[in-house]
Motif scaffolding. Structure first.
Motif, PDB file in Angstrom:
ATOM      1  N   LEU A 132      -8.074   3.328   4.866  1.00 48.62           N
ATOM      2  CA  LEU A 132      -7.248   4.432   4.338  1.00 48.62           C
ATOM      3  C   LEU A 132      -5.925   4.452   5.082  1.00 48.62           C
ATOM      4  O   LEU A 132      -5.903   4.494   6.315  1.00 48.62           O
ATOM      5  CB  LEU A 132      -7.944   5.783   4.564  1.00 48.62           C
ATOM      6  CG  LEU A 132      -9.271   6.040   3.864  1.00 48.62           C
ATOM      7  CD1 LEU A 132      -9.872   7.349   4.378  1.00 48.62           C
ATOM      8  CD2 LEU A 132      -9.088   6.114   2.363  1.00 48.62           C
ATOM      9  N   ASP A 133      -4.824   4.446   4.329  1.00 50.97           N
ATOM     10  CA  ASP A 133      -3.502   4.429   4.978  1.00 50.97           C
ATOM     11  C   ASP A 133      -2.541   5.361   4.238  1.00 50.97           C
ATOM     12  O   ASP A 133      -2.806   5.785   3.093  1.00 50.97           O
ATOM     13  CB  ASP A 133      -2.956   2.983   4.972  1.00 50.97           C
ATOM     14  CG  ASP A 133      -1.614   2.859   5.669  1.00 50.97           C
ATOM     15  OD1 ASP A 133      -1.373   3.587   6.655  1.00 50.97           O
ATOM     16  OD2 ASP A 133      -0.787   2.027   5.220  1.00 50.97           O
ATOM     17  N   ALA A 134      -1.448   5.671   4.890  1.00 51.05           N
ATOM     18  CA  ALA A 134      -0.270   6.323   4.292  1.00 51.05           C
ATOM     19  C   ALA A 134      -0.652   7.553   3.460  1.00 51.05           C
ATOM     20  O   ALA A 134      -1.254   8.483   3.980  1.00 51.05           O
ATOM     21  CB  ALA A 134       0.509   5.281   3.486  1.00 51.05           C
ATOM     22  N   ASP A 135      -0.296   7.550   2.158  1.00 56.48           N
ATOM     23  CA  ASP A 135      -0.487   8.758   1.363  1.00 56.48           C
ATOM     24  C   ASP A 135      -1.968   9.101   1.150  1.00 56.48           C
ATOM     25  O   ASP A 135      -2.288  10.268   0.917  1.00 56.48           O
ATOM     26  CB  ASP A 135       0.250   8.635   0.029  1.00 56.48           C
ATOM     27  CG  ASP A 135       1.752   8.621   0.240  1.00 56.48           C
ATOM     28  OD1 ASP A 135       2.237   9.395   1.096  1.00 56.48           O
ATOM     29  OD2 ASP A 135       2.443   7.819  -0.410  1.00 56.48           O
ATOM     30  N   PRO A 173      -3.306   5.676  10.735  1.00 55.37           N
ATOM     31  CA  PRO A 173      -2.162   6.590  10.746  1.00 55.37           C
ATOM     32  C   PRO A 173      -1.049   6.183  11.714  1.00 55.37           C
ATOM     33  O   PRO A 173      -1.331   5.726  12.820  1.00 55.37           O
ATOM     34  CB  PRO A 173      -2.781   7.913  11.225  1.00 55.37           C
ATOM     35  CG  PRO A 173      -3.934   7.490  12.076  1.00 55.37           C
ATOM     36  CD  PRO A 173      -4.475   6.235  11.439  1.00 55.37           C
ATOM     37  N   HIS A 174       0.225   6.381  11.302  1.00 53.45           N
ATOM     38  CA  HIS A 174       1.317   6.373  12.290  1.00 53.45           C
ATOM     39  C   HIS A 174       1.338   7.773  12.910  1.00 53.45           C
ATOM     40  O   HIS A 174       0.569   8.660  12.494  1.00 53.45           O
ATOM     41  CB  HIS A 174       2.631   5.909  11.674  1.00 53.45           C
ATOM     42  CG  HIS A 174       3.229   6.760  10.585  1.00 53.45           C
ATOM     43  ND1 HIS A 174       3.323   8.132  10.660  1.00 53.45           N
ATOM     44  CD2 HIS A 174       3.780   6.427   9.396  1.00 53.45           C
ATOM     45  CE1 HIS A 174       3.907   8.599   9.578  1.00 53.45           C
ATOM     46  NE2 HIS A 174       4.177   7.585   8.775  1.00 53.45           N
ATOM     47  N   PRO A 175       2.155   8.002  13.934  1.00 53.20           N
ATOM     48  CA  PRO A 175       2.042   9.273  14.677  1.00 53.20           C
ATOM     49  C   PRO A 175       2.141  10.534  13.806  1.00 53.20           C
ATOM     50  O   PRO A 175       1.428  11.510  14.035  1.00 53.20           O
ATOM     51  CB  PRO A 175       3.197   9.195  15.679  1.00 53.20           C
ATOM     52  CG  PRO A 175       3.381   7.737  15.905  1.00 53.20           C
ATOM     53  CD  PRO A 175       3.118   7.077  14.593  1.00 53.20           C
ATOM     54  N   LYS A 176       3.014  10.497  12.794  1.00 56.14           N
ATOM     55  CA  LYS A 176       3.166  11.692  11.940  1.00 56.14           C
ATOM     56  C   LYS A 176       1.912  11.907  11.087  1.00 56.14           C
ATOM     57  O   LYS A 176       1.447  13.041  10.914  1.00 56.14           O
ATOM     58  CB  LYS A 176       4.395  11.520  11.045  1.00 56.14           C
ATOM     59  CG  LYS A 176       4.909  12.779  10.435  1.00 56.14           C
ATOM     60  CD  LYS A 176       5.690  13.567  11.460  1.00 56.14           C
ATOM     61  CE  LYS A 176       6.207  14.880  10.928  1.00 56.14           C
ATOM     62  NZ  LYS A 176       6.928  15.599  12.010  1.00 56.14           N
ATOM     63  N   GLU A 177       1.375  10.813  10.565  1.00 55.88           N
ATOM     64  CA  GLU A 177       0.143  10.913   9.765  1.00 55.88           C
ATOM     65  C   GLU A 177      -1.012  11.380  10.647  1.00 55.88           C
ATOM     66  O   GLU A 177      -1.862  12.166  10.207  1.00 55.88           O
ATOM     67  CB  GLU A 177      -0.164   9.558   9.117  1.00 55.88           C
ATOM     68  CG  GLU A 177       0.832   9.186   8.027  1.00 55.88           C
ATOM     69  CD  GLU A 177       0.942   7.699   7.731  1.00 55.88           C
ATOM     70  OE1 GLU A 177       1.613   7.344   6.742  1.00 55.88           O
ATOM     71  OE2 GLU A 177       0.405   6.863   8.500  1.00 55.88           O
ATOM     72  N   LEU A 178      -1.032  10.883  11.892  1.00 55.71           N
ATOM     73  CA  LEU A 178      -2.076  11.316  12.818  1.00 55.71           C
ATOM     74  C   LEU A 178      -1.993  12.826  13.050  1.00 55.71           C
ATOM     75  O   LEU A 178      -3.008  13.529  13.033  1.00 55.71           O
ATOM     76  CB  LEU A 178      -1.935  10.560  14.147  1.00 55.71           C
ATOM     77  CG  LEU A 178      -3.019  10.855  15.181  1.00 55.71           C
ATOM     78  CD1 LEU A 178      -4.382  10.343  14.705  1.00 55.71           C
ATOM     79  CD2 LEU A 178      -2.675  10.240  16.537  1.00 55.71           C
ATOM     80  N   MET A 237      -4.567   4.042  15.799  1.00 57.56           N
ATOM     81  CA  MET A 237      -3.410   4.910  16.114  1.00 57.56           C
ATOM     82  C   MET A 237      -2.192   4.014  16.275  1.00 57.56           C
ATOM     83  O   MET A 237      -1.929   3.474  17.356  1.00 57.56           O
ATOM     84  CB  MET A 237      -3.647   5.636  17.442  1.00 57.56           C
ATOM     85  CG  MET A 237      -4.810   6.585  17.446  1.00 57.56           C
ATOM     86  SD  MET A 237      -5.223   7.002  19.170  1.00 57.56           S
ATOM     87  CE  MET A 237      -3.909   8.095  19.605  1.00 57.56           C
ATOM     88  N   LYS A 238      -1.441   3.849  15.178  1.00 57.44           N
ATOM     89  CA  LYS A 238      -0.322   2.911  15.211  1.00 57.44           C
ATOM     90  C   LYS A 238       0.797   3.437  16.096  1.00 57.44           C
ATOM     91  O   LYS A 238       1.044   4.637  16.160  1.00 57.44           O
ATOM     92  CB  LYS A 238       0.202   2.675  13.792  1.00 57.44           C
ATOM     93  CG  LYS A 238      -0.812   1.957  12.915  1.00 57.44           C
ATOM     94  CD  LYS A 238      -0.245   1.576  11.553  1.00 57.44           C
ATOM     95  CE  LYS A 238       0.191   2.728  10.738  1.00 57.44           C
ATOM     96  NZ  LYS A 238       0.373   2.383   9.302  1.00 57.44           N
ATOM     97  N   GLY A 239       1.468   2.523  16.771  1.00 58.68           N
ATOM     98  CA  GLY A 239       2.569   2.905  17.647  1.00 58.68           C
ATOM     99  C   GLY A 239       2.913   1.741  18.543  1.00 58.68           C
ATOM    100  O   GLY A 239       2.643   0.582  18.216  1.00 58.68           O
ATOM    101  N   SER A 272       6.095  -2.277   7.434  1.00 57.86           N
ATOM    102  CA  SER A 272       5.329  -2.954   8.478  1.00 57.86           C
ATOM    103  C   SER A 272       3.860  -2.495   8.475  1.00 57.86           C
ATOM    104  O   SER A 272       2.935  -3.303   8.622  1.00 57.86           O
ATOM    105  CB  SER A 272       6.012  -2.631   9.810  1.00 57.86           C
ATOM    106  OG  SER A 272       5.332  -3.147  10.875  1.00 57.86           O
ATOM    107  N   GLY A 273       3.663  -1.190   8.278  1.00 53.72           N
ATOM    108  CA  GLY A 273       2.298  -0.656   8.231  1.00 53.72           C
ATOM    109  C   GLY A 273       1.573  -1.056   6.950  1.00 53.72           C
ATOM    110  O   GLY A 273       0.352  -1.242   6.950  1.00 53.72           O
ATOM    111  N   ASP A 274       2.321  -1.191   5.861  1.00 53.88           N
ATOM    112  CA  ASP A 274       1.699  -1.611   4.596  1.00 53.88           C
ATOM    113  C   ASP A 274       1.085  -3.001   4.751  1.00 53.88           C
ATOM    114  O   ASP A 274       0.008  -3.291   4.216  1.00 53.88           O
ATOM    115  CB  ASP A 274       2.742  -1.607   3.466  1.00 53.88           C
ATOM    116  CG  ASP A 274       3.426  -0.256   3.301  1.00 53.88           C
ATOM    117  OD1 ASP A 274       2.803   0.767   3.666  1.00 53.88           O
ATOM    118  OD2 ASP A 274       4.578  -0.217   2.824  1.00 53.88           O
ATOM    119  N   THR A 275       1.770  -3.865   5.510  1.00 55.62           N
ATOM    120  CA  THR A 275       1.211  -5.213   5.714  1.00 55.62           C
ATOM    121  C   THR A 275      -0.034  -5.151   6.610  1.00 55.62           C
ATOM    122  O   THR A 275      -0.976  -5.897   6.398  1.00 55.62           O
ATOM    123  CB  THR A 275       2.234  -6.193   6.341  1.00 55.62           C
ATOM    124  OG1 THR A 275       2.525  -5.780   7.657  1.00 55.62           O
ATOM    125  CG2 THR A 275       3.511  -6.282   5.543  1.00 55.62           C
TER     126      THR A 275
HETATM  127 MG   LIG Z   1       2.783   3.508   6.722  1.00 61.17          MG
END
Ligand SMILES: [Mg+2]
Ligand SMILES: NC(=O)C1=CN([C@@H]2O[C@H](COP(=O)(O)OP(=O)(O)OC[C@H]3O[C@@H](n4cnc5c(N)ncnc54)[C@H](OP(=O)(O)O)[C@@H]3O)[C@@H](O)[C@H]2O)[C@@H](O)CC1
Ligand SMILES: Nc1ncnc2c1ncn2[C@@H]1O[C@H](COP(=O)(O)OP(=O)(O)O)[C@@H](O)[C@H]1O
Length: 281
Positions: free
Chosen positions: A130-133, A156-161, A191-193, A219-222
């Motif tokens: 599960l990613d992004a939206d 998740p990136h930090p905002k999604e987290l 926890m992407k970062g 970058s996260g989509d890949t």
């Molecule tokens: Mg993303």
């Protein structure tokens, strides 16, 4: 907070699967990427291309109708199924049971897409990323996490987290909350970062690859595509997550001397995936 385990080359070599010389595409896993909406079909292109280039045998993309020609023209190797709606997803029905599914990049948060995500989660049994939206929608509907398979991977990136776990006042509180979230919902948190950490219940893993070149759109989509592709090939979720973030970062470490930070894009990640795999063996 426990000291993190480092995700190093030595570590990933312990579980890297050798290529079977008599394998065929049917044995290499069939992955589905559910992504894209009007203006963000690029997210579906990036995720499905990186999924394919992670070694997956077959990749099917599920997109709204507006993504059909874009996908077919930009990646002929990928099969495409379209939603009945034109600009965003409203009803996700798959005519196959894939080995893994990645959902979320670029799908938006339209009400119709939220309903489609819920119906999809209700019936889905395949291992999931599960990613992004998809995360943004789940953050408003946390009980839906009870529907996902155990060890589903969230990226998740930090905002999604923050949308998922709420605000934190310190780094240690961020980890505590993410650990509690992973335990409660039995999910793996990527926890992407800089760096990326992976939380599996109380275990914390810290990635050792990657650099600021990765701070670029898509970058996260890949990463979603890579992890989904590894899952489809039979890697257990914890190994798919670790190998995925390691390889993703490695592409940037290998490419940096040739591209510099500035000209490195998400497509460069895809271009250098092969070199990243080769540097492991
Ligand atoms: Mg993303
Ligand atoms: N070509 C395409 O089709 C593309 C499609 N894409 C798709 O677009 C959709 C929206 O995704 P999105 O991530 O851009 O929006 P959103 O969730 O509001 O987060 C943005 C905010 O989060 C923060 N933030 C992010 N990273 C951070 C960090 N490392 N460290 C700290 N903060 C960080 C930062 O907040 P700020 O610091 O500004 O307060 C930023 O403003 C999604 O579906 C995605 O898949 C994209 O992948 C692009 C390419
Ligand atoms: N400075 C950095 N150093 C290392 N990795 C980074 C850095 N900035 C971003 N990344 C990585 O790039 C990716 C960005 O993901 P994300 O924000 O979801 O991008 P997008 O939604 O545009 O595809 C994550 O894997 C993150 O760890």
């Amino acid at each position: 907070m426990k000291d993190p385990f480092l995700i190093t080359k030595e570590e990933v070599l312990k579980f890297l699967q050798p290529v079977n010389p008599i394998t065929h595409k049917g044995l290499q896993g069939h992955a589905v990427i559910i992504a894209g909406s009007y203006g963000k079909v690029g997210a579906a292109v990036l995720a499905s291309k990186s999924c394919l280039k992670s070694g997956c045998g077959l990749v099917t993309v599920f997109v709204p109708k507006c993504g059909y020609q874009i996908l077919q023209i930009s990646i002929p190797e990928v099969m495409v199924i379209t939603d009945e709606n034109t600009n965003f997803l409203t009803s996700i029905h798959l005519p196959l049971v894939p080995q893994a599914i990645g959902i979320g990049p670029g799908i938006g948060v339209e009400l119709g897409t939220q309903k489609a995500l819920f119906e999809f989660l209700r019936v889905n049994k395949s291992p999931l990323v599960l990613d992004a939206d998809a995360l943004n929608i789940m953050a408003e509907n946390l009980t839906w996490l009870e529907l996902v398979p155990e060890n589903t991977i969230l990226t998740p990136h930090p905002k999604e987290l923050e949308r998922l776990i709420g605000k934190w006042n310190s780094e240690s509180e961020k980890f505590q909350k993410t650990i509690a979230f992973s335990e409660k919902y039995k999910v793996i948190m990527v926890m992407k970062g800089a760096p990326t950490y992976i939380i599996i219940k109380t275990e914390i893993y810290e990635n050792t690859t990657g650099n600021a070149a990765l701070a670029t759109a898509g970058s996260g989509d890949t990463l979603t595509g890579i992890i989904t592709g590894l899952l489809a090939q039979g890697y257990e979720p914890k190994y798919a997550a670790k190998l995925g973030v390691f390889l993703h970062g490695l592409t940037a470490d290998i490419a940096l001397p040739k591209t510099g930070y500035e000209s490195f894009t998400a497509s460069t990640i895809i271009k250098y995936l092969g070199k990243a795999f080769l540097s492991l063996v």
